[in-house]
Design a protein around this motif. Sequence first.
Motif, mmCIF file in Angstrom:
data_model
loop_
_atom_site.group_PDB
_atom_site.id
_atom_site.type_symbol
_atom_site.label_atom_id
_atom_site.label_comp_id
_atom_site.label_asym_id
_atom_site.label_seq_id
_atom_site.Cartn_x
_atom_site.Cartn_y
_atom_site.Cartn_z
ATOM 1 N N ARG A 485 12.225 5.670 -17.584
ATOM 2 C CA ARG A 485 12.404 6.951 -16.909
ATOM 3 C C ARG A 485 13.814 7.076 -16.331
ATOM 4 N N LEU A 486 14.318 5.957 -15.803
ATOM 5 C CA LEU A 486 15.701 6.013 -15.301
ATOM 6 C C LEU A 486 16.689 6.305 -16.418
ATOM 7 N N ASP A 489 16.407 9.897 -17.182
ATOM 8 C CA ASP A 489 17.053 10.709 -16.144
ATOM 9 C C ASP A 489 18.565 10.676 -16.267
ATOM 10 N N SER A 490 19.075 9.556 -16.755
ATOM 11 C CA SER A 490 20.531 9.466 -16.873
ATOM 12 C C SER A 490 21.099 10.393 -17.933
ATOM 13 N N GLU A 492 20.566 13.475 -18.047
ATOM 14 C CA GLU A 492 20.895 14.761 -17.430
ATOM 15 C C GLU A 492 22.377 14.788 -17.078
ATOM 16 N N ALA A 501 17.104 11.917 -6.018
ATOM 17 C CA ALA A 501 16.961 10.824 -6.983
ATOM 18 C C ALA A 501 16.266 9.614 -6.355
ATOM 19 N N GLU A 504 12.537 10.195 -6.128
ATOM 20 C CA GLU A 504 11.844 9.926 -7.394
ATOM 21 C C GLU A 504 11.684 8.430 -7.627
ATOM 22 N N ALA A 535 25.211 12.518 -12.761
ATOM 23 C CA ALA A 535 23.998 11.862 -13.248
ATOM 24 C C ALA A 535 24.243 10.392 -13.562
ATOM 25 N N LEU A 539 22.562 7.157 -11.654
ATOM 26 C CA LEU A 539 21.812 6.089 -12.324
ATOM 27 C C LEU A 539 22.269 4.708 -11.852
#
Length: 695
Positions: A485-486, A489-490, A492, A501, A504, A535, A539
């Motif tokens: 998931r990380l 997300d990165s 984005e 962040a 989450e 983003a 991360l």
Amino acid sequence: MKRIARRLAGLLLACMLAACSGLAEPLGPLVQEVDRATLLLPGEPPRETRLPDAWERSAPLREGGVRYRIDLEQAALEAGPAALFIPRVGLVLRVVLNGEPIAQFGSTQRQPLPDVSQQPILVALPPALLRSRGNVLELEVHGEPRREAGLSRLWVGPLELLEPRHVALGQLQSRGAWAVGAAAAVMGALALLLASRVRHFGYACFGVGSLLWAWRVTAFEPGGSEAWSPILAVLFQVSYPWFVVLMSLYALAVVGRDGPRARQLLAGWAVVALVLTVLGWLSVQPGLRTAVLAGSQGVLILVGGALILRAARDRQLAAVLLAVAALACLVVGARDLWVFRVMYDYGAVSWGRYTILALLAVLAWTVVDDFAHSARGLQALNRNLAERVAQKESELARAFDGAREREREQATRAERDRILREMHDGLGGRLVAAMALTQQVQRVETAETTPPTGSRLPAETGPPPPAETLRELRAALDDCLVELRLALDSLETDRRPLVEALAELRFRVEPSLRAAGIRLVWQPSDAVIDWSLPATDTLQVLRIVREALTNVIKHAQASTVWLRLAPLPPESPELPEASARLPSEAPSERVLAPWTEGARPEADRDIDPPETGAAPEAETEPAPSLGVCLSVIDNGLQRRQLAEGSDLPHFVPEGLHKGRGLANMERRAAALGARLSSGPSEEGWAVELRLPPRG
């Protein structure tokens, strides 16, 4: 070009002939043309003289008045109201008919004498003074040496026949001269303005010469005041050769022949003309003035020849026009020289004053031609520049597109490398750990299903129980999911608040913490609620926090972990040494209370925050440009001290001291330009990440 030049020359000649045509027509038998008179001089016997009588030739030193007696024909007086028409007389005139004065022009009381010679005179003869026969007309003329005094031919006859001639001559001599003077003054000023702007020597010469000519043709009374009379008289006489010199310089400059030698010769002639004029005026020698005018004609011949050669060789329209103008000036000047200086025709009309019209026309054409040439050149230059600019723009656009494409490829490559690196470092490691756990589970299952053939494995050296292995396997798979998931997300690209962040991440790791019996205390400051990062940087921060929380789960033996986000003061003090920051008292029991599944998030606020000795960051309003301090603090150290005594030496938990995880954290912090510190503190084991201000 030749055709245009011929037409201009013909037009100029036609204008001059038309101007003089009315004066050359005969007036008929009813008009008496008087070309002889009886000259009456004081103290001398009467003698017959011919008219015109120019005193400059007949009596250069005469001063005072003389009388011209004329016997009138009876036929000229009986055709109607009679009148006397005199084209020119100077300087002062008094008209006497049959012994009775009937008119006077000028006054002998003024010194110097006024000059009325530039105006034609028309005098009506009173019928009451006329006799049936033997009418006598006496003209009393007053003059001075060095001034153009004299008497022209005259006419006596009906007024209706003489008046049109008087009007025509007046327009030619007076109004025409003023019109020429005005045009010359305007064009001279324009030429001087052009010369000052474009630095053109020829235009400057034309401007000065044109203004000089404007003064000459309108200066009907060069005598002026008694003090200035000699100076003005000399300037009037020398103005013609100077005008010829200036216009010659202008013409030669236009055709590119105004070299230093030509300028020196013309300037020398201007000086010689001035000297001869002054000498002629002082010595009262008309011959010197004639020599100056003849020398000016010689200058015209030389300059005209040079212009003709230039026109024949280069076939430039400007050279042709200037050659024609020079030829016209030469012809007109020769005519005036013959009429005034050889024949001494006192009543003749000067054509020379109108020759400047040809030069004005040439100047106007030259200015228009230069402007048109410059405009065409400017347009061509603009087109060339526009084409070059368009070409450069096209080249720049192609270069920009290529650079942008290369940047896009580099960014894509960098992003792919980053994703691969993240997948390798994060998800890959977790999957390897999960695979190892699955192998352990497989070995345990194999050991349980396969009866031992020999001795049994001792309990203390055998594999871990399946339940514990499965729990670790589940935790490893949860880590893989979090890493995945990380990584997603990165991808984005938008900036987002760091608090969002972290929230989450908290949501994803909290199950693991609960499973380990660790409570997470969420303490972000309201002052940094909008503090954001790109983003990719977000991360990196999340991985550092994730690594710190993993270390807490694996090594800290803690029951509570605090996750703080607070403003970073402008001059944040360095973290104190570990020995100086050891707690003096045991933490609150409430802090050490076990974490229970399903506890409300609000319960976090019931727990007293660790006493740090610093002001609460949440109540501090940081400056917009300050950074933030992200802290992960656990109470594992305090728990061990409470359990084993206050003499417990200060130590670093096993697996944390410069292990691979801490090295990765420091590497990620360095990539962010941040500073990472970890070690014991008054609150427990603290990992602090100090992020600098962001633009």
